[in-house]
Enzyme design. Structure first.
Site, PDB file in Angstrom:
ATOM      1  CB  THR A  39      -0.933  -0.184   1.214  1.00 36.47           C
ATOM      2  OG1 THR A  39      -0.250  -0.423   2.428  1.00 36.47           O
ATOM      3  CG2 THR A  39      -1.942  -0.755   0.952  1.00 36.47           C
ATOM      4  CG  HIS A  44       5.675   1.547   8.720  1.00 29.67           C
ATOM      5  ND1 HIS A  44       5.275   0.739   9.708  1.00 29.67           N
ATOM      6  CD2 HIS A  44       4.576   1.615   7.950  1.00 29.67           C
ATOM      7  CE1 HIS A  44       4.184   0.074   9.547  1.00 29.67           C
ATOM      8  NE2 HIS A  44       3.451   0.906   8.423  1.00 29.67           N
ATOM      9  CG  HIS A  47       5.878  -3.270   7.332  1.00 32.16           C
ATOM     10  ND1 HIS A  47       5.758  -1.896   6.635  1.00 32.16           N
ATOM     11  CD2 HIS A  47       4.660  -3.750   6.966  1.00 32.16           C
ATOM     12  CE1 HIS A  47       4.582  -1.746   6.184  1.00 32.16           C
ATOM     13  NE2 HIS A  47       3.949  -2.657   6.328  1.00 32.16           N
ATOM     14  CE  LYS A  81      -4.769  -2.115   8.991  1.00 34.60           C
ATOM     15  NZ  LYS A  81      -4.463  -3.597   9.567  1.00 34.60           N
ATOM     16  NE  ARG A  85      -4.870  -2.207   5.042  1.00 37.09           N
ATOM     17  CZ  ARG A  85      -3.660  -2.965   5.100  1.00 37.09           C
ATOM     18  NH1 ARG A  85      -3.474  -3.518   4.195  1.00 37.09           N
ATOM     19  NH2 ARG A  85      -3.419  -3.351   6.527  1.00 37.09           N
ATOM     20  CD  GLN A 177      -4.143 -13.283   5.329  1.00 37.80           C
ATOM     21  OE1 GLN A 177      -4.483 -12.394   5.290  1.00 37.80           O
ATOM     22  NE2 GLN A 177      -3.337 -13.956   6.373  1.00 37.80           N
ATOM     23  CG  ASP A 198      -2.303  -8.049  13.147  1.00 39.13           C
ATOM     24  OD1 ASP A 198      -1.368  -8.860  12.951  1.00 39.13           O
ATOM     25  OD2 ASP A 198      -2.580  -6.965  12.555  1.00 39.13           O
ATOM     26  CE  LYS A 235       0.089   0.787  15.112  1.00 36.78           C
ATOM     27  NZ  LYS A 235      -1.005   0.909  13.884  1.00 36.78           N
ATOM     28  CE  LYS A 238       1.035   4.609  13.151  1.00 36.45           C
ATOM     29  NZ  LYS A 238       0.622   5.420  11.775  1.00 36.45           N
ATOM     30  CB  THR A 239       7.470   9.764  15.836  1.00 35.05           C
ATOM     31  OG1 THR A 239       7.386  10.085  14.423  1.00 35.05           O
ATOM     32  CG2 THR A 239       8.442   8.712  15.751  1.00 35.05           C
TER      33      THR A 239
END
Length: 432
Positions: A39, A44, A47, A81, A85, A177, A198, A235, A238-239
């Site tokens: 996507t 990042h 992953h 989610k 998406r 999947q 998840d 989490k 993330k920043t």
């Protein structure tokens, strides 16, 4: 053959696995896959745990497959989610796939002649000509709605207060999947699926589909890693400015290095096991050394070095360390000029910024650095005293005269003046 499960276990990278998985992995070379949705044209650090699982898998003698979800990426996945998406077109997905492969090539060996060399596959290749009737006949008849409804990821979306329901597209995601696992089982001999915890519901749908399609004796297994969090429960990855990307154009190597350098002691002890390939003896020695003198932040430094070198390069690591030293250590104007503009602005993003017009150039430093609205010096006279005492630097060079004329030649990247008062008091003047 090294014990892959044991490798994950001591690293804190094992959440759950199906019975018999560890024994199966010790019998023979196993082909295993992990899926990622293309996507974006970069992964990042969220992953990274999955990619490191594949890395350890290959180093333990097994064969890793990275599945890029070109087809499923066009749909979306309900797991964890709150909404679907955005859908992407085929050209964008292909571009993203190639960019991801380039990044993952730093972790996995795609080019060797060994039987366990890594492979990349795209489920768009086997889904693009798969008709709805094919899907209903090949997949749909084997898995009941009751089975699908029992999945936690589906329950959460159906029962969530803020949810606007679950589309049929998303509901069928676990079947898509699951078919990926079945297809790869039949065509590539893949018998193990890896993923984040998840994904457990979607993953076990795949192993169930294999057994219902091919018979109960078919060997298909699932293994997950835990979702990585910070010591405070927030989490990971993330920043305030968003994700920490592996692509240098989205997150500079300096900012990437700084992220790891600034994690807490508890997180550093956890992350160095998950995100590096250092062995257990080395890591235990580092943790012990760090505990003896936490102020030296040995764990954070080694973690930042290992991950930055792996994701970027030794050259980028050297630049990141040099950039860090500009703020916190001894450095020169030459060090400053070696930084590209993005790294330069990253280094000084937290210091006071002031904007002036380029018309001001050609005036003495005492005028340029005391424009209206600036708060670098209390007054012009105070600046004169500081300059006389050797306490002011311009672009990392001592300012020898308060009336030194500032010209365009003094600008870094054609627009910046870095003013330093004392050892660590910086201000950035942007000339427009």
């Amino acid at each position: 053959m090294k014990n892959f499960v044991e490798e994950l276990r001591w690293r804190g990278m094992l959440a759950q696995m199906m019975p018999g998985t560890e024994e199966f992995l010790m019998k023979e070379m196993v082909s295993a896959y992990l899926g990622t949705d293309p996507t974006a044209d970069s992964l990042h650090i969220g992953h990274l745990c999955g990619i490191m699982m594949l890395r350890h898998l290959q180093r333990c003698g097994h064969k890793p497959y990275l599945l890029v979800g070109g087809a499923t990426g066009m749909i979306g996945d309900p797991s964890g989610k709150s909404q679907e998406r955005n859908l992407l077109d085929a050209d964008t997905l292909y571009h993203n796939q190639e960019a991801i492969k380039k990044q993952v090539s730093k972790f996995l060996d795609f080019d060797s002649t060994e039987p366990n060399k890594a492979e990349m596959v795209n489920n768009y290749d086997w889904m693009k000509d798969f008709t709805f009737l094919d899907f209903a006949r090949t997949v749909g008849k084997h898995i009941t709605v009751n089975y699908m409804m029992a999945k936690d990821s589906v329950k959460r979306r159906l029962n969530g207060e803020a949810s606007d329901g679950l589309s049929f597209t998303e509901f069928t995601y676990q079947l898509l999947q699951g078919y990926d696992f079945l297809y790869q089982y039949q065509h590539y001999g893949i018998k193990l699926q890896l993923g984040g915890n998840d994904q457990w519901g979607n993953m076990t749908t795949g192993s169930e589909l294999i057994r219902r399609t091919l018979g109960s004796e078919a060997e298909a297994y699932c293994l997950t890693c835990p979702l990585i969090t910070k010591a405070d429960g927030k989490k990971f990855g993330k920043t305030e400015s968003g994700n920490i990307w592996l692509d240098r154009n989205r997150t500079t190597p300096y900012a990437f290095y700084q992220f790891w350098l600034n994690v807490s002691d508890d997180d550093a002890a956890k992350y160095i096991k998950i995100f590096t390939s250092l062995d257990q003896t080395t890591i235990e020695a580092l943790i012990e050394e760090h505990s003896a003198d936490p102020g030296r932040r040995i764990l954070q430094h080694r973690l930042a070095e290992e991950v930055t070198r792996m994701v970027h390069s030794q050259e980028d690591l050297d630049m990141a360390i040099a950039a860090s030293n500009i703020l916190f250590g001894k450095s020169t104007k030459e060090n400053l000029l070696q930084l590209d503009e993005q790294t330069f602005t990253d280094v000084f993003k937290d210091v006071p910024h002031y904007e002036i017009s380029k018309d001001v150039l050609g005036q003495p430093a005492v005028e340029v650095m005391n424009q209206e609205g600036m708060n670098i010096f209390p007054s012009k006279s105070e600046m004169r005293k500081l300059v006389k005492g050797g306490g002011v630097a311009l672009n990392k060079e001592k300012l020898t005269a308060f009336d030194q004329v500032i010209t365009a030649n003094d600008l870094i990247d054609g627009k910046y003046l870095l003013v330093q008062k004392g050892k660590k008091n910086y201000s950035l003047i942007i000339v427009k």
